[in-house]
Design a protein around this motif. Sequence first.
Motif, PDB file in Angstrom:
ATOM      1  N   LEU A 121      48.582  48.198  44.579  1.00  0.00           N
ATOM      2  CA  LEU A 121      48.493  46.835  44.059  1.00  0.00           C
ATOM      3  C   LEU A 121      47.472  46.016  44.851  1.00  0.00           C
ATOM      4  O   LEU A 121      46.710  45.225  44.278  1.00  0.00           O
ATOM      5  CB  LEU A 121      49.869  46.176  44.111  1.00  0.00           C
ATOM      6  CG  LEU A 121      49.966  44.754  43.542  1.00  0.00           C
ATOM      7  CD1 LEU A 121      49.572  44.741  42.071  1.00  0.00           C
ATOM      8  CD2 LEU A 121      51.375  44.200  43.713  1.00  0.00           C
ATOM      9  N   THR A 122      47.439  46.211  46.159  1.00  0.00           N
ATOM     10  CA  THR A 122      46.469  45.488  46.990  1.00  0.00           C
ATOM     11  C   THR A 122      45.037  45.894  46.662  1.00  0.00           C
ATOM     12  O   THR A 122      44.143  45.046  46.546  1.00  0.00           O
ATOM     13  CB  THR A 122      46.763  45.746  48.475  1.00  0.00           C
ATOM     14  OG1 THR A 122      48.097  45.305  48.783  1.00  0.00           O
ATOM     15  CG2 THR A 122      45.787  44.981  49.348  1.00  0.00           C
ATOM     16  N   ASN A 123      44.812  47.199  46.484  1.00  0.00           N
ATOM     17  CA  ASN A 123      43.469  47.672  46.149  1.00  0.00           C
ATOM     18  C   ASN A 123      43.012  47.139  44.792  1.00  0.00           C
ATOM     19  O   ASN A 123      41.864  46.695  44.631  1.00  0.00           O
ATOM     20  CB  ASN A 123      43.433  49.198  46.148  1.00  0.00           C
ATOM     21  CG  ASN A 123      43.645  49.790  47.533  1.00  0.00           C
ATOM     22  OD1 ASN A 123      43.470  49.099  48.543  1.00  0.00           O
ATOM     23  ND2 ASN A 123      44.012  51.050  47.596  1.00  0.00           N
ATOM     24  N   ALA A 124      43.902  47.181  43.807  1.00  0.00           N
ATOM     25  CA  ALA A 124      43.554  46.669  42.479  1.00  0.00           C
ATOM     26  C   ALA A 124      43.301  45.170  42.518  1.00  0.00           C
ATOM     27  O   ALA A 124      42.360  44.666  41.891  1.00  0.00           O
ATOM     28  CB  ALA A 124      44.664  46.997  41.485  1.00  0.00           C
ATOM     29  N   SER A 125      44.116  44.441  43.279  1.00  0.00           N
ATOM     30  CA  SER A 125      43.940  42.995  43.379  1.00  0.00           C
ATOM     31  C   SER A 125      42.623  42.635  44.042  1.00  0.00           C
ATOM     32  O   SER A 125      41.917  41.717  43.600  1.00  0.00           O
ATOM     33  CB  SER A 125      45.114  42.384  44.155  1.00  0.00           C
ATOM     34  OG  SER A 125      44.938  40.993  44.327  1.00  0.00           O
ATOM     35  N   ASN A 126      42.251  43.362  45.091  1.00  0.00           N
ATOM     36  CA  ASN A 126      40.987  43.081  45.771  1.00  0.00           C
ATOM     37  C   ASN A 126      39.783  43.349  44.869  1.00  0.00           C
ATOM     38  O   ASN A 126      38.795  42.607  44.895  1.00  0.00           O
ATOM     39  CB  ASN A 126      40.890  43.923  47.046  1.00  0.00           C
ATOM     40  CG  ASN A 126      41.883  43.493  48.104  1.00  0.00           C
ATOM     41  OD1 ASN A 126      42.356  42.359  48.107  1.00  0.00           O
ATOM     42  ND2 ASN A 126      42.217  44.387  49.010  1.00  0.00           N
ATOM     43  N   THR A 127      39.872  44.411  44.061  1.00  0.00           N
ATOM     44  CA  THR A 127      38.771  44.706  43.133  1.00  0.00           C
ATOM     45  C   THR A 127      38.625  43.606  42.093  1.00  0.00           C
ATOM     46  O   THR A 127      37.503  43.165  41.786  1.00  0.00           O
ATOM     47  CB  THR A 127      39.015  46.057  42.443  1.00  0.00           C
ATOM     48  OG1 THR A 127      39.158  47.082  43.434  1.00  0.00           O
ATOM     49  CG2 THR A 127      37.864  46.404  41.522  1.00  0.00           C
ATOM     50  N   MET A 128      39.744  43.154  41.529  1.00  0.00           N
ATOM     51  CA  MET A 128      39.690  42.090  40.534  1.00  0.00           C
ATOM     52  C   MET A 128      39.218  40.775  41.160  1.00  0.00           C
ATOM     53  O   MET A 128      38.476  40.016  40.529  1.00  0.00           O
ATOM     54  CB  MET A 128      41.064  41.898  39.901  1.00  0.00           C
ATOM     55  CG  MET A 128      41.511  43.052  39.011  1.00  0.00           C
ATOM     56  SD  MET A 128      40.362  43.397  37.650  1.00  0.00           S
ATOM     57  CE  MET A 128      40.354  41.822  36.800  1.00  0.00           C
ATOM     58  N   LYS A 129      39.625  40.524  42.387  1.00  0.00           N
ATOM     59  CA  LYS A 129      39.162  39.316  43.073  1.00  0.00           C
ATOM     60  C   LYS A 129      37.649  39.329  43.258  1.00  0.00           C
ATOM     61  O   LYS A 129      36.989  38.293  43.130  1.00  0.00           O
ATOM     62  CB  LYS A 129      39.859  39.182  44.433  1.00  0.00           C
ATOM     63  CG  LYS A 129      41.299  38.718  44.360  1.00  0.00           C
ATOM     64  CD  LYS A 129      41.887  38.603  45.757  1.00  0.00           C
ATOM     65  CE  LYS A 129      43.331  38.134  45.706  1.00  0.00           C
ATOM     66  NZ  LYS A 129      43.923  38.021  47.076  1.00  0.00           N
ATOM     67  N   GLY A 130      37.106  40.501  43.560  1.00  0.00           N
ATOM     68  CA  GLY A 130      35.657  40.593  43.712  1.00  0.00           C
ATOM     69  C   GLY A 130      34.929  40.215  42.428  1.00  0.00           C
ATOM     70  O   GLY A 130      33.924  39.486  42.466  1.00  0.00           O
ATOM     71  N   PHE A 131      35.421  40.690  41.288  1.00  0.00           N
ATOM     72  CA  PHE A 131      34.799  40.333  40.005  1.00  0.00           C
ATOM     73  C   PHE A 131      34.960  38.846  39.712  1.00  0.00           C
ATOM     74  O   PHE A 131      34.007  38.180  39.271  1.00  0.00           O
ATOM     75  CB  PHE A 131      35.426  41.162  38.887  1.00  0.00           C
ATOM     76  CG  PHE A 131      35.008  40.719  37.507  1.00  0.00           C
ATOM     77  CD1 PHE A 131      33.788  41.123  36.977  1.00  0.00           C
ATOM     78  CD2 PHE A 131      35.828  39.896  36.754  1.00  0.00           C
ATOM     79  CE1 PHE A 131      33.399  40.707  35.711  1.00  0.00           C
ATOM     80  CE2 PHE A 131      35.447  39.484  35.486  1.00  0.00           C
ATOM     81  CZ  PHE A 131      34.228  39.893  34.960  1.00  0.00           C
ATOM     82  N   LEU A 132      36.148  38.305  39.939  1.00  0.00           N
ATOM     83  CA  LEU A 132      36.408  36.901  39.630  1.00  0.00           C
ATOM     84  C   LEU A 132      35.560  35.969  40.496  1.00  0.00           C
ATOM     85  O   LEU A 132      35.023  34.971  40.004  1.00  0.00           O
ATOM     86  CB  LEU A 132      37.892  36.594  39.812  1.00  0.00           C
ATOM     87  CG  LEU A 132      38.857  37.324  38.873  1.00  0.00           C
ATOM     88  CD1 LEU A 132      40.301  36.995  39.229  1.00  0.00           C
ATOM     89  CD2 LEU A 132      38.586  36.975  37.419  1.00  0.00           C
ATOM     90  N   VAL A 133      35.436  36.291  41.784  1.00  0.00           N
ATOM     91  CA  VAL A 133      34.657  35.434  42.678  1.00  0.00           C
ATOM     92  C   VAL A 133      33.182  35.440  42.288  1.00  0.00           C
ATOM     93  O   VAL A 133      32.509  34.398  42.304  1.00  0.00           O
ATOM     94  CB  VAL A 133      34.851  35.878  44.144  1.00  0.00           C
ATOM     95  CG1 VAL A 133      33.847  35.192  45.053  1.00  0.00           C
ATOM     96  CG2 VAL A 133      36.264  35.570  44.608  1.00  0.00           C
ATOM     97  N   LYS A 134      32.650  36.606  41.928  1.00  0.00           N
ATOM     98  CA  LYS A 134      31.234  36.694  41.552  1.00  0.00           C
ATOM     99  C   LYS A 134      30.919  35.880  40.312  1.00  0.00           C
ATOM    100  O   LYS A 134      29.781  35.408  40.149  1.00  0.00           O
ATOM    101  CB  LYS A 134      30.848  38.153  41.316  1.00  0.00           C
ATOM    102  CG  LYS A 134      30.828  39.006  42.566  1.00  0.00           C
ATOM    103  CD  LYS A 134      30.469  40.442  42.227  1.00  0.00           C
ATOM    104  CE  LYS A 134      30.508  41.322  43.473  1.00  0.00           C
ATOM    105  NZ  LYS A 134      30.211  42.740  43.133  1.00  0.00           N
ATOM    106  N   ASN A 135      31.891  35.701  39.420  1.00  0.00           N
ATOM    107  CA  ASN A 135      31.647  35.026  38.147  1.00  0.00           C
ATOM    108  C   ASN A 135      32.338  33.665  38.067  1.00  0.00           C
ATOM    109  O   ASN A 135      32.582  33.157  36.969  1.00  0.00           O
ATOM    110  CB  ASN A 135      32.117  35.913  36.993  1.00  0.00           C
ATOM    111  CG  ASN A 135      31.339  37.202  36.893  1.00  0.00           C
ATOM    112  OD1 ASN A 135      30.249  37.237  36.353  1.00  0.00           O
ATOM    113  ND2 ASN A 135      31.902  38.278  37.436  1.00  0.00           N
ATOM    114  N   THR A 136      32.644  33.085  39.215  1.00  0.00           N
ATOM    115  CA  THR A 136      33.250  31.756  39.271  1.00  0.00           C
ATOM    116  C   THR A 136      32.292  30.799  39.957  1.00  0.00           C
ATOM    117  O   THR A 136      31.696  31.141  40.989  1.00  0.00           O
ATOM    118  CB  THR A 136      34.590  31.787  40.037  1.00  0.00           C
ATOM    119  OG1 THR A 136      35.473  32.717  39.410  1.00  0.00           O
ATOM    120  CG2 THR A 136      35.235  30.418  40.039  1.00  0.00           C
TER     121      THR A 136
END
Length: 271
Positions: free
Chosen positions: A153-168
């Motif tokens: 869950l931590t690995n998946a959350s960190n990956t999604m956070k990376g995408f969200l931060v880049k496009n925010t």
Amino acid sequence: MMMHQTIFLKLVLILSSIRGVFALSVVLLLATDASAIAADNLAGLTGGLPALTSTEYGDGSTSYSLSLQVLALMTALTLLPSLVLGMTSFTRIIIVLSILRQAMGTQQTPPNQVLIAIALFLSLFIMAPTFTTVYEDAADPYLNGDISADIALTNASNTMKGFLVKNTRKDDLNMFADMANETGFEKAEDVPLTILLPAFITSELKTAFQIGFLLFLPFLVIDMVIASVLMSLGMMMLSPMLVSLPFKLLLFVLVDGWAMTVGSLVATYTA
């Protein structure tokens, strides 16, 4: 008299609906209590339900039984529409396509189902690198038993956070961080989802309306030109929207509008 009767019937229907919902809630509550009592009784007779067992390992991780995993999966599926809207590119794409249809004046063409399908497929295309990384770093190792559920869950959350931060947008992210009194994030993994998700949605709405404005301008110019020509010819009874529609479609086809719109939407994202 007829109006009063109609209002009275509507009030009766509303009260009946409220009573029905209340009754259903009571039945569900009683059913839940009954299930809990039955589970407790069965646990006392058999020494514990196999579906509710959990195994703790020496490294501190915990593995739950298959039945609880299925229950958690069914619960997660109910949140899937919200996750699709809030954590992918779906929101921006569907808003831009809706504004484009409104600008062209084609009423319900393409229909809503087609626009939703286009938005879903484009979202899958845009999110494919992120989903692949989530599968390789979280899902596949967890299914093979190499990592625990918490690490996955931590690995998946960190990956999604990376995408969200880049496009925010940074302004939106700083605004929500200031309102939550949390600042000084050094990397994307440090930003909590409670701040990142609303910032991402706000950024998506702002970008979608900016793109929609740019798409609306050429069609607005065509409407104004057609309306001016009709006024000069004295054809005030003829609808400018009806006359301008073929010219809008012709312009959109000649410039390969669908390819330009879809390509521009995809290019606005950073994987």
